[in-house]
Design an enzyme around this catalytic site. Structure first.
Site, PDB file in Angstrom:
ATOM      1  N   ASP A 209       0.710  48.295   6.828  1.00  0.00           N
ATOM      2  CA  ASP A 209       0.040  47.157   7.457  1.00  0.00           C
ATOM      3  C   ASP A 209       0.798  45.872   7.146  1.00  0.00           C
ATOM      4  O   ASP A 209       1.748  45.874   6.372  1.00  0.00           O
ATOM      5  CB  ASP A 209      -1.400  47.043   6.944  1.00  0.00           C
ATOM      6  CG  ASP A 209      -1.442  46.909   5.422  1.00  0.00           C
ATOM      7  OD1 ASP A 209      -1.301  45.776   4.931  1.00  0.00           O
ATOM      8  OD2 ASP A 209      -1.589  47.928   4.731  1.00  0.00           O
ATOM      9  N   ASP A 211      -0.659  43.255   5.613  1.00  0.00           N
ATOM     10  CA  ASP A 211      -1.583  42.533   4.755  1.00  0.00           C
ATOM     11  C   ASP A 211      -2.502  41.718   5.668  1.00  0.00           C
ATOM     12  O   ASP A 211      -3.045  42.286   6.615  1.00  0.00           O
ATOM     13  CB  ASP A 211      -0.823  41.688   3.731  1.00  0.00           C
ATOM     14  CG  ASP A 211      -1.664  41.371   2.502  1.00  0.00           C
ATOM     15  OD1 ASP A 211      -2.264  42.317   1.944  1.00  0.00           O
ATOM     16  OD2 ASP A 211      -1.722  40.210   2.096  1.00  0.00           O
TER      17      ASP A 211
END
Length: 292
Positions: A209, A211
């Site tokens: 991802d 973040d």
């Protein structure tokens, strides 16, 4: 020279190691506490391999609840010379996209309250963490990735947060501004303890991802992390299999000195060392105690 034994620590989404042959499970006891799970001991090709699920099978343990000392200690007792840490992470860079593997070479520790050393009162030691990743092992991982046509980026800084919550927006922007590359919750104090145990350590940081800093991506959630982590796990198994098959039979000297990290590190005079602590250090300090 010592026989090379590859240890693999599986993080989120990696609870087993496909391709491991002649497998036996062994529950190794540690004076430091309870390891995350039984060791799965076998081979890939001719290379002995020891697998440990960092969070335990079923993901029972939170990052803060893992006994990192016990984990490293039992791997040392099993003869592991080199550790590959498979770790899900968030990215602070557009070019480090979900699905990419980052071979980090530096760490920043932002954890709190975790036992981060085997040493202490009764046996004081100061081990260098200037170069926490074994460059030779990392180069072999990169070569294995290229052979398997798995996208990797070599180099980068991993900041380790305490968790289990994900970052706030302000934290994410701060870490990005400081120039860190990826963020996770488990490689500290794991890398420090591996260094103290004279085990060469290298991380494969598997991006799941962005973040929460990225304006075009939402906040991190478990469902999205798990989905990418599962896809990453299959690639990680291929990479580890190639690495193991190409690993030399004998342990290679580490250019960063991880195989002799305790040389000159122990400050406490032998006559003033705590016998109870020294008994617990029997595996971690096996080489230096034998040479004393």
């Amino acid at each position: 020279m010592a026989k090379a034994v590859l240890g693999v620590i599986g993080g989120s989404g990696v609870y087993d190691l496909p391709g491991l042959e002649d497998v036996r499970e062994e529950r190794v006891t540690s004076p430091w506490g309870e390891p995350s799970d039984a060791l799965r001991i076998g081979r890939i090709g001719q290379t002995p391999v020891v697998f440990l699920a960092r969070h335990g099978r079923g993901h029972r343990l939170s990052p803060s609840g893992i006994d990192y000392r016990a984990n490293i200690d039992v791997l040392k007792r099993a003869g592991v010379t080199d550790i590959v840490a498979l770790s899900a992470c968030g990215s602070f860079r557009q070019e480090l996209y979900p699905g990419l593997f980052v071979l980090v070479d530096q760490f920043v520790d932002r954890t709190v309250g975790r036992a981060s050393s085997f040493f202490g009162n009764g046996c004081v030691a100061h081990v260098s963490m200037a170069h926490p990743v074994g460059p030779g092992l990392q180069a072999r991982i990169q070569a294995a990735a290229e052979a398997e046509e798995i996208a990797v980026r070599k180099g980068g800084t991993y900041v380790c947060m305490e968790g289990p919550q994900f970052s706030s927006y302000a934290e994410s922007l701060t870490y990005k501004a400081q120039g860190y590359d990826v963020i996770g919750m488990t490689n500290m104090p794991e890398a420090k303890l591996a260094r103290e145990a004279e085990i060469t350590y290298a991380t494969i940081a598997m991006v799941t991802d962005f973040d929460c800093w990225h304006p075009e991506h939402g906040a991190v959630d478990v469902a999205s992390v798990v989905a990418v982590a599962r896809a990453n796990a299959a690639k990680a198994a291929r990479l580890v299999s190639r690495l193991a098959r190409d690993l030399p039979a004998e342990r290679e000297p580490c250019p960063a000195g991880s195989d002799r990290a305790l040389d000159g590190a122990i400050m406490t005079a032998p006559t003033h060392r705590d016998p109870a602590l020294m008994a617990k250090l029997d595996a971690v300090c096996a080489r230096v105690l034998a040479e004393a």
